[in-house]
Scaffold this motif. Structure first.
Motif, PDB file in Angstrom:
ATOM      1  N   LEU A 178       0.819  -1.210   0.000  1.00  0.00           N
ATOM      2  CA  LEU A 178       0.000   0.000   0.000  1.00  0.00           C
ATOM      3  C   LEU A 178       0.854   1.261   0.000  1.00  0.00           C
ATOM      4  O   LEU A 178       0.541   2.235  -0.695  1.00  0.00           O
ATOM      5  CB  LEU A 178      -0.938  -0.009   1.206  1.00  0.00           C
ATOM      6  N   SER A 183      -2.229  -2.074  -4.810  1.00  0.00           N
ATOM      7  CA  SER A 183      -3.392  -2.599  -4.094  1.00  0.00           C
ATOM      8  C   SER A 183      -3.005  -3.892  -3.380  1.00  0.00           C
ATOM      9  O   SER A 183      -1.989  -4.519  -3.710  1.00  0.00           O
ATOM     10  CB  SER A 183      -4.529  -2.860  -5.076  1.00  0.00           C
ATOM     11  N   LEU A 184      -3.828  -4.302  -2.424  1.00  0.00           N
ATOM     12  CA  LEU A 184      -3.581  -5.568  -1.730  1.00  0.00           C
ATOM     13  C   LEU A 184      -3.868  -6.771  -2.619  1.00  0.00           C
ATOM     14  O   LEU A 184      -3.335  -7.859  -2.398  1.00  0.00           O
ATOM     15  CB  LEU A 184      -4.441  -5.675  -0.474  1.00  0.00           C
ATOM     16  N   LYS A 225     -11.644  -7.213   3.240  1.00  0.00           N
ATOM     17  CA  LYS A 225     -12.039  -6.757   1.912  1.00  0.00           C
ATOM     18  C   LYS A 225     -13.381  -7.288   1.427  1.00  0.00           C
ATOM     19  O   LYS A 225     -14.136  -6.561   0.793  1.00  0.00           O
ATOM     20  CB  LYS A 225     -10.954  -7.155   0.917  1.00  0.00           C
ATOM     21  N   GLU A 505      -7.935  -1.782   3.416  1.00  0.00           N
ATOM     22  CA  GLU A 505      -7.105  -1.126   2.414  1.00  0.00           C
ATOM     23  C   GLU A 505      -7.572   0.315   2.186  1.00  0.00           C
ATOM     24  O   GLU A 505      -6.765   1.261   2.144  1.00  0.00           O
ATOM     25  CB  GLU A 505      -7.177  -1.927   1.118  1.00  0.00           C
TER      26      GLU A 505
END
Length: 551
Positions: A178, A183-184, A225, A505
């Motif tokens: 991050l 992005s994760l 998420k 995130e």
């Protein structure tokens, strides 16, 4: 109670109940460490609390005072938040970087809060760095007092079910992703109470049921998420509570539990005595991730069937589920509006705030924003800056507008994002999601009325679609792609409160803001004084403490 006494009681037992002339106190001592475990079969760094993952359950009762002495044995600063606990008059204990200085490595800090006028199912988790990706979470349950009837027979037992997606890469690696602008990506699996079921009949039972008895399963999506669909093989679930509110008791074959949300269901052991699977799988993902936990009937014979019940498809089904949720207005409970006497639909709206989530690149790095502002935490917590009278040196109020511009998502500014809301206003907040993924929003310090979720763009005419009678009072709401969601709440709890994306995130990369609610009289009747033991940092560290509020 001083720290010496607190530590004395904590040495006697991890949990001690002391009855004072007022409400009882519960004392916990937590030692927070790293350890190597393999939740998905890959060794990685996991956060343990008192050697446990998930952490110990906080079992409390309405109006209990909860005292948690946290010893930070990590190599980084640490904070915990108590997701869904309203902290009446007490944002000092919220445990986020906008209100608290973090606990430094090798030191301890004592949180103290009251579960005032609350019941229900909640959880706690770490809010610093990306520690949530390493665990550190646990169940927080507020039971009804024995003198208050609940709208169902008391179950044989309560089971806490902490379910969520999980990455095999540790929080250090994910944080680097991050911080570097990445992005994760997709999670690697799903865990139930820290474990991933093999689903081949070899797992030890996580839950047991006596034939004919009824059990309460308290489910929270503690993931990072993905929304989760929860279902129990061969059984139906009777919904009885959502985030502190008793609900109309509808029956469901499965339930979508979005990130940050908690649901309680009753399940009766009325099937052939054998093993069954509790099934959890991701929703709205191209590749569905699934895990199981074994439920064993006492005296039963035979493994669970390998054929798992399917999850629903598409978000329209999930929206229909939301519309079926209703508050039980006749149930007794610890709440500010007993017997449904609080007619929120008849209160004039003081202010409407529309919030639009967006994603963009800033200096080549991914950021998430609300109304074009991506929040960043200053070195001095916002609450402390406000309390010490140096807010103008740390942040500016109201840099976003209540009605964002049409092109608000095109450009992002990074700054502390704080809006002022007048104490005792009645506020309508609209969340608009112009993106392709499901969003989830949590408001600390309050329970709000989730009055509507609809496709399209919100306009004042949409209010005709609101549920103004029995919308569930809760603290987290989902927003489907291309949809808007509306909540309503009285602003009756002074403090500095975090309104955040529950998706880790997005929260880490700025999709959050703070709501400052200041009482005009600066009275301790409205808000507690800063605790003497409160940690100080940033520009207020060496400043003299302000004069206390009036009585």
């Amino acid at each position: 109670m001083g720290r010496t006494k607190l530590l004395f009681f904590s040495l006697i037992s991890t949990l001690v109940l002391v009855v004072h002339s007022g409400d009882p106190y519960l004392f916990y001592t937590w030692n927070v460490h790293y350890a190597t475990q393999s939740p998905l079969g890959v060794p990685q760094q996991v956060i343990l609390i008192n050697g446990q993952f998930p952490g110990p359950v906080i079992n409390s009762t309405t109006n209990n005072n909860v005292v948690v002495n946290v010893f930070n044995h990590l190599d980084e600063p640490l904070l915990f938040t108590w997701n869904g606990i309203q902290q009446r008059k007490n944002s000092w204990q919220e445990g986020v970087l906008g209100t608290n200085c973090p606990i430094q490595p090798g030191t301890n800090y004592t949180f103290q809060f009251q579960v005032k006028d609350q019941i229900g199912t909640y959880y706690y988790y770490p809010t610093t760095a990306l520690h949530r990706a390493s665990g550190g979470y646990g169940a927080l349950v507020v039971h009804s007092r024995s003198v208050i009837p609940i709208p169902f027979d008391r179950p044989e037992a309560d089971y806490n079910v902490l379910v969520g997606d999980w990455y095999t890469k540790g929080q250090v690696t994910l944080k680097k992703f991050l911080d570097s602008g990445r992005s994760l990506g997709r999670p690697d699996g799903v865990l139930i109470n820290g474990k991933h079921g093999k689903g081949d009949g070899s797992d030890e039972p996580m839950f047991t049921m006596i034939p004919g008895k009824t059990y309460r399963f308290r489910m929270c999506n503690v993931g990072m998420k993905n929304s989760i669909n929860a279902r129990i093989q061969g059984h139906t679930m009777k919904l009885v509570e959502i985030e502190g509110s008793h609900t109309v008791q509808n029956m469901y074959d499965s339930l979508d539990v979005h990130v940050g949300q908690c649901y309680s269901v009753l399940v009766t052991a009325d099937q052939t005595p054998r093993d069954y699977y509790f099934v959890a799988s991701t929703r709205f993902t191209k590749e569905v991730l699934t895990t199981t936990a074994t439920i064993r009937y006492v005296g039963g014979k035979g493994p669970a069937s390998p054929e798992l019940p399917p999850a629903p498809v598409g978000w329209a089904w999930s929206l229909s589920q939301f519309r079926s949720l209703r508050w039980n207005l006749t149930a007794s409970a610890a709440r500010p509006n007993p017997q449904g006497s609080y007619h929120y639909g008849k209160i004039n709206i003081s202010r409407t705030i529309k919030l639009v989530n967006s994603a963009s690149s800033v200096d080549g790095k991914l950021r998430y924003a609300v109304n074009g502002v991506s929040h960043t935490n200053p070195e001095t917590p916002l609450k402390l800056a406000e309390y010490f009278g140096v807010a103008d040196k740390v942040f500016k109020y109201d840099i976003i507008k209540d009605e964002p511009a049409a092109d608000v998502g095109n450009k992002i500014m990074i700054a502390p994002n704080v809006i002022n809301i007048t104490h005792r206003d009645f506020v309508e907040i609209i969340f608009e999601n112009h993106e392709k993924s499901v969003q989830s929003w949590h408001l600390s310090g309050y329970a709000f009325f989730a009055v509507a979720i609809e496709p399209g763009v919100w306009t004042p005419e949409k209010r005709k679609n609101y549920n103004l009678i029995d919308a569930v009072s809760r603290n987290t709401i989902q927003v489907y792609p291309g949809c808007w969601a509306a909540i309503m709440t009285p602003i009756d709890n002074p403090g500095m409160w975090n309104l955040r994306s529950s998706l880790v995130e997005r929260h880490y990369l700025g999709q959050q803001l703070y709501i400052s609610v200041q009482s005009a009289g600066r009275s301790v009747r409205d808000e507690y004084l800063m605790p003497e033991s409160d940690l100080l940092c940033g520009i207020v560290k060496d400043l003299p403490k302000p004069a206390p509020y009036s009585a």
